[in-house]
Write a protein that holds these residues in place. Structure first.
Motif, mmCIF file in Angstrom:
data_model
loop_
_atom_site.group_PDB
_atom_site.id
_atom_site.type_symbol
_atom_site.label_atom_id
_atom_site.label_comp_id
_atom_site.label_asym_id
_atom_site.label_seq_id
_atom_site.Cartn_x
_atom_site.Cartn_y
_atom_site.Cartn_z
ATOM 1 N N PHE A 421 23.136 57.358 -16.305
ATOM 2 C CA PHE A 421 23.197 58.400 -17.322
ATOM 3 C C PHE A 421 23.148 57.833 -18.735
ATOM 4 O O PHE A 421 22.584 58.448 -19.643
ATOM 5 C CB PHE A 421 24.411 59.304 -17.101
ATOM 6 N N THR A 422 23.731 56.659 -18.928
ATOM 7 C CA THR A 422 23.644 56.027 -20.258
ATOM 8 C C THR A 422 22.187 55.791 -20.620
ATOM 9 O O THR A 422 21.725 56.176 -21.702
ATOM 10 C CB THR A 422 24.377 54.673 -20.265
ATOM 11 N N LEU A 423 21.451 55.150 -19.708
ATOM 12 C CA LEU A 423 20.065 54.831 -20.020
ATOM 13 C C LEU A 423 19.228 56.097 -20.190
ATOM 14 O O LEU A 423 18.349 56.162 -21.041
ATOM 15 C CB LEU A 423 19.471 53.929 -18.930
ATOM 16 N N PHE A 424 19.516 57.118 -19.368
ATOM 17 C CA PHE A 424 18.729 58.340 -19.503
ATOM 18 C C PHE A 424 19.010 59.026 -20.838
ATOM 19 O O PHE A 424 18.095 59.533 -21.507
ATOM 20 C CB PHE A 424 18.979 59.301 -18.338
ATOM 21 N N LEU A 425 20.279 59.042 -21.246
ATOM 22 C CA LEU A 425 20.606 59.662 -22.530
ATOM 23 C C LEU A 425 19.961 58.887 -23.682
ATOM 24 O O LEU A 425 19.506 59.476 -24.665
ATOM 25 C CB LEU A 425 22.131 59.721 -22.713
ATOM 26 N N LEU A 426 19.888 57.580 -23.554
ATOM 27 C CA LEU A 426 19.205 56.798 -24.588
ATOM 28 C C LEU A 426 17.713 57.108 -24.594
ATOM 29 O O LEU A 426 17.094 57.238 -25.646
ATOM 30 C CB LEU A 426 19.428 55.293 -24.341
ATOM 31 N N PHE A 427 17.173 57.235 -23.386
ATOM 32 C CA PHE A 427 15.741 57.534 -23.252
ATOM 33 C C PHE A 427 15.358 58.785 -24.035
ATOM 34 O O PHE A 427 14.352 58.811 -24.744
ATOM 35 C CB PHE A 427 15.390 57.677 -21.772
ATOM 36 N N ILE A 428 16.171 59.865 -23.894
ATOM 37 C CA ILE A 428 15.765 61.101 -24.537
ATOM 38 C C ILE A 428 15.835 61.034 -26.053
ATOM 39 O O ILE A 428 15.211 61.833 -26.743
ATOM 40 C CB ILE A 428 16.519 62.344 -24.024
ATOM 41 N N ARG A 429 16.579 60.059 -26.577
ATOM 42 C CA ARG A 429 16.629 59.920 -28.037
ATOM 43 C C ARG A 429 15.479 59.076 -28.556
ATOM 44 O O ARG A 429 15.040 59.235 -29.681
ATOM 45 C CB ARG A 429 17.961 59.231 -28.443
ATOM 46 N N VAL A 430 15.041 58.130 -27.714
ATOM 47 C CA VAL A 430 14.095 57.138 -28.213
ATOM 48 C C VAL A 430 12.633 57.475 -27.881
ATOM 49 O O VAL A 430 11.728 57.094 -28.612
ATOM 50 C CB VAL A 430 14.471 55.756 -27.621
ATOM 51 N N PHE A 431 12.423 58.171 -26.776
ATOM 52 C CA PHE A 431 11.054 58.465 -26.347
ATOM 53 C C PHE A 431 10.864 59.963 -26.149
ATOM 54 O O PHE A 431 11.828 60.671 -25.872
ATOM 55 C CB PHE A 431 10.756 57.756 -25.025
ATOM 56 N N PRO A 432 9.628 60.448 -26.291
ATOM 57 C CA PRO A 432 9.389 61.877 -25.998
ATOM 58 C C PRO A 432 9.580 62.131 -24.505
ATOM 59 O O PRO A 432 8.996 61.425 -23.684
ATOM 60 C CB PRO A 432 7.941 62.109 -26.413
#
Lengths: 456, 392, 172
Positions: A421-432
């Motif tokens: 979940f950490t990586l996924f939450l980061l993903f949504i901030r950094v990539f479309p």
């Protein structure tokens, strides 16, 4: 190209191209919401629990776990297979749905692929940590060494090494190649110098040139053609871990396609869990529509039913074979000391997906979310049942015993959930989170308004 | 070339009756020259099952594309419907085969005085009465569902009323679920129980995948034949390309299941399981490898390029090879257990009876094609299929 | 010092129509930039069929031979081991790794070839004609014949206007 009016639109809200860019890119701008902070804090705490458990395991050894001589594989391997299975949905959506020309994949494939990469990372953690001597983990790769030894190519565990490594590498490449045009878009809209520089680097010089697009389509298609058998092969090879043995429950020919179906089943359930929250939180309901949710639910019925048929087949053939050990193994699963795990598995995997035959349930976001969680619980228990019940009672009754996970094992699992979940939450901030260019390419044929040109 | 029905020419009729004649003659000659009853029964089972499966797959392809809301498939859906016309015929032929001595010749578990301890354990499932009950159940559901799917397909076309489309979809969905289960259980009953001491959980799906590849090949052959006779002009390279992709994909899928079953049994090396392949590798070794060459190596290498799938030049011969190849696959599923290495071979019964069944199958396929317009004009997705062009 | 003129469309169907007109007038179109792939543009630009498929196939074949050959060599010549009574040349066991290496080699070779043929990569500089080419504008880039620049520029501007393009800009 003509689209029948009977088809539900895939993009609602009468969007034009600019709105598509704005809607999808806006979650990346500005400050994250308080829900995002809450989410990442919770995930971070879980990750810390995992860090503690990792420390205990590395410093004090596998004795910290609940394993014993009879049951040598428990939560660790169950979690490994669970995560790898979940990772299969991303490639299925990107590759196989591309080959079947399912346009509805365009709004979920980017996130699903990201989910795949993160899930495979979480999965890969378990074989590593269960080795005990982590620092010698590189032994699994065949390189010329002073021990004059090669790895055992006859072992399914080694096949796993190649399968998972290839899967991660190819998925990464597939995800990234698809991402490049969108990174170009983010770069061109960047307002600060730093953002422009970072996304400029990440977008590899993409300009949108027609020549580049043409080759990009070829590459995507061929990668899809390669990734499709790859995704089938990876969970097949994982299934070989449990199908090549001689003990009852770990020797059956149906495992390869049954495991693959199960993987897609649990993977889609996780995609649904993530997308239902994401679409609400990021205001993307016009892109990830009820129609998308319904299509994913149909795949859940399909794969869930295949899994159910496989259970019944195994059960029947265990009796039909006349092999008393095989028959006992299945009897023991349903009525022995782990029966509670078996019946959770059956309820979650066989019964719950069948609810999606009812349109009302298929189209309900709340019920879909609940069912998707049950599916993943069920699939966890399926791996637990296969791993633990087959081991705890095999040929020698004097070796029969029980297994209970230790807090450290639970911590490792919770830790991977935190990582995910950490990586996924980061993903949504950094990539479309949605494939911008792909959605635009289907806007005219599948958008709410059948768009026409501005002349005539 | 507006909306035509198929019209059977004299030439075609002559060919079909000729083929059926060859079949009947071969059967008679086989008896006369003393070919063993087991081998004749095995050939009858092989062909009846093969063409039954083609019929079921034809219908399955229609049903699956209907519930998947596929547009392009509507152009060729009549061919799948026509293939399913053989299902009731196969039922009758199979019943006659079993009742008039076939059951005893084919299945050792019917030899009640010779049942060893392993077969005794399976008696609750492998006994003649229950076998016939299941047989009746399979054909009942298949024939009923095929009837309703065809009925609503035609009603939809005649009236354009979408309520028939909804019924068409519902019966398609039911058929897919029913076939998913019955294809496995019927394979266990009719094929796997030949080697009654052996078992494999993958067997049902393996047989299904074999028939899926073959059914697609036959659909392609029928389509190209119709086009050469001047019909199906609305079908373009895109449709053919899609069918070619299916043939490629399904052949690879079959090979994957073949390998899974073989490798897992080879790896564990448990004698009661490996005896199955040992028998085939020792006495049927040519067939064993030919099976892989025809069904995997040929479609895999020949259909890899894009253009190979877009026209009849390569697609037609490959489809014929796959059609023959899966017959060979069934051969090595049935013959070793029923006949054994010494008495079997590819001779008059194999070639002649197969020609006869092919003729019979074509008779019912063309008859069905002539009963309805080839173009389902009122299907809600037909217009998509007409204006079909893809980018890749 | 090659000059060029850019212009854009707001819709891909207009772009295709316009491109047809521009080609008919004999303009040298250097490039077309779009936010997503538009089919038909490759024909206008006379693009060859990509050779990436051949790269993928060859690399896959290399991967297969390498994978199978390596396993066979290890288990028959270099260090044969009796694993569970299996033969040294255990073909079924070698298949999974062979398959994975085929896919790995094929995918990576093709993607690397893709980056190289497009001259894309980490640190590659993008020549951005219009920042909205990746958003909602479909850009045409026309080459100017420097030998008769002034006249040519006027011709091109006229042709672009007639073909329905907007935002006609001269770039150095």
């Amino acid at each position: 190209m003509y689209t029948s009016p009977l088809r539900e639109p895939l993009i609602r809200g009468n969007k034009n191209y600019k709105q598509v860019t704005d809607d999808i890119l806006s979650p990346m701008a500005g400050k994250p919401s308080k829900y995002w902070y809450a989410g990442i804090t919770l995930a971070g705490i879980a990750l810390l629990f995992g860090a503690w458990a990792t420390f205990r395991t590395v410093f004090y050894g596998i004795g910290e776990w609940g394993l014993n001589k009879t049951i040598g594989w428990g939560w660790g391997i169950t979690n490994f297979v669970w995560w790898v299975g979940i990772g299969h949905a991303g490639t299925f959506i990107s590759a196989i749905l591309l080959l079947f020309r399912q346009k509805w994949r365009t709004s979920i494939n980017r996130s699903a692929e990201a989910m795949t990469l993160i899930a495979v990372m979480c999965a890969g953690f378990f074989p590593l940590i269960h080795m005990g001597r982590l620092l010698l983990g590189f032994y699994i790769f065949p390189y010329p060494n002073t021990r004059a030894l090669w790895v055992n190519f006859n072992s399914p565990l080694l096949w796993d090494v190649f399968a998972i490594s290839t899967y991660f590498a190819v998925s990464l490449v597939f995800w990234y190649v698809g991402l490049i045009p969108d990174l170009g878009t983010v770069r061109d809209r960047a307002t600060t110098k730093i953002r422009k520089a970072i996304y400029g680097f990440l977008s590899f010089g993409w300009t949108g040139s027609a020549r580049h697009w043409s080759r990009h389509e070829t590459v995507s298609l061929i990668l899809a053609g390669l990734a499709a058998p790859l995704v089938l092969s990876v969970h097949t090879i994982v299934s070989f871990d449990f199908a090549t043995s001689v003990i009852p429950g770990w020797h059956t020919t149906i495992f390869p396609p049954y495991f693959v179906s199960g993987a897609i089943f649990s993977g889609f359930a996780m995609v649904l869990t993530l997308m239902i929250v994401t679409r609400k939180a990021l205001n993307l309901e016009e892109y990830i529509t009820l129609n998308h949710i319904e299509s994913m639910n149909k795949i859940i019925i399909l794969t869930g039913s295949i899994v159910g048929i496989a259970y019944l087949t195994e059960f029947f053939i265990a009796w039909y074979s006349g092999v008393e050990f095989e028959t006992y193994a299945f009897f023991n699963r349903a009525f022995g000391p782990y029966a509670w795990a078996y019946w959770i598995m059956m309820t979650c995997n066989v019964i719950t997906p069948q609810l999606f035959w009812f349109r009302k349930i298929r189209m309900s976001v709340v019920l879909t979310f609940i069912i998707s969680i049950f599916v993943n619980i069920g699939m966890w228990f399926e791996r637990f049942v296969i791993v633990v019940t087959s081991l705890h009672r095999d040929f020698l009754p004097s070796s029969w015993t029980m297994y209970k996970p230790s807090l450290v094992e639970v911590g490792l699992y919770v830790g991977t959930l935190g990582l995910f979940f950490t990586l996924f939450l980061l993903f949504i901030r950094v990539f479309p989170v949605i494939a911008v260019a792909e959605v635009k390419s289907v806007l005219k044929s599948s958008g709410e308004k059948q768009k026409t040109t501005d002349h005539e | 070339m507006e909306n035509q029905k198929f019209i059977q020419t004299k030439k075609l009729s002559t060919l079909i009756y000729g083929m059926i004649g060859v079949g009947i003659l071969s059967l008679a000659v086989s008896f006369l020259i003393g070919i063993g009853g087991e081998r004749i029964a095995a050939n009858l089972l092989l062909n009846t099952y093969y063409f039954l499966a083609l019929g079921l797959i034809g219908l399955f392809l229609v049903a699956v594309h209907t519930i998947a809301e596929s547009g392009w498939h509507t152009s060729i859906q009549r061919i799948g419907e026509a293939m399913s016309a053989f299902i009731p015929v196969a039922g009758i032929l199979m019943l006659l085969l079993f009742v008039f001595g076939g059951l005893h010749l084919l299945y050792e578990w019917t030899h009640e005085d010779h049942l060893d301890e392993i077969l005794l354990k399976k008696v609750a499932y492998l006994n003649a009465p229950f076998f016939y009950v299941r047989f009746a159940a399979y054909f009942t559901v298949w024939i009923v569902l095929a009837y309703f799917i065809r009925k609503y397909s035609l009603l939809l076309d005649q009236s354009g009323d979408l309520k028939y489309y909804r019924k068409f979809r519902i019966f398609s969905a039911v058929f897919v679920v029913v076939l998913a289960i019955t294809s496995s259980t019927s394979a266990w009953d009719w094929l796997m129980s030949i080697d009654a001491h052996w078992f494999s959980t993958l067997y049902g799906w393996y047989v299904f995948s074999s028939m899926l590849a073959s059914g697609t090949a036959v659909l392609i052959i029928l389509l190209i034949a119709l086009k050469r006779m001047g019909y199906m002009g609305h079908v373009n390279k895109e449709h053919i390309h899609d069918l070619g992709k299916y043939l490629f994909g399904f052949s690879i899928f079959w090979a994957y299941l073949w390998f899974s079953q073989y490798m897992l049994i080879w790896y564990a090396n448990i004698p009661e399981e490996t005896v199955y392949f040992y028998e085939r590798h020792k006495h049927f070794s040519t067939i064993f490898y030919v099976n892989l060459i025809l069904n995997f190596a040929t479609p895999f290498f020949a259909l890899m390029t894009r253009n190979s799938k877009r026209g009849a030049l390569i697609l037609l011969p490959v489809s014929v090879i796959v059609f023959v190849g899966h017959w060979i696959d069934l051969y090595q599923l049935i013959m070793p257990g029923v006949v054994g290495g010494e008495q079997s071979g590819i001779g008059i019964p194999e070639v002649g009876i197969t020609i006869g069944y092919t003729g019979l199958f074509l008779f019912f396929v063309f008859r069905s094609l002539s009963k309805a317009p080839l173009i389902p004009k009122n299907h809600p997705f037909y217009k998509e299929s007409l204006e079909y062009h893809t980018q890749y | 010092m090659n000059r060029y003129i850019t212009a854009y469309y707001l819709d891909e169907e207009n772009l295709l129509k316009g491109l047809g007109q521009l080609k008919a007038k004999g303009l040298k179109i250097r490039d077309v930039l779009t936010p997503f792939p538009v089919h038909g543009v490759d024909k206008v630009l006379n693009m060859r069929r990509s050779r990436l498929t051949r790269v993928a196939f060859l690399a896959g074949a290399v991967g297969a031979l390498l994978g199978f050959g390596f396993q066979a060599w290890i288990f028959t010549i270099d260090y044969p081991l009796n694993i569970g009574g299996k033969p040294f040349f255990s073909v079924p066991s070698f298949m999974p790794v062979t398959f994975e290496l085929t896919v790995l080699f094929s995918a990576f070779a093709m993607v690397i070839a893709f980056f190289m043929s497009n001259q894309l990569g980490p640190g590659a500089k993008a020549l951005i004609h219009d920042e909205r080419a990746t958003d909602d504008r479909f850009l045409v880039v026309v080459e100017v014949d420097d030998s008769r620049a002034e006249e040519n520029i006027r011709e091109i501007e006229l042709a672009l206007a007639e073909a329905g393009a907007e935002g006609i800009t001269i770039k150095a």
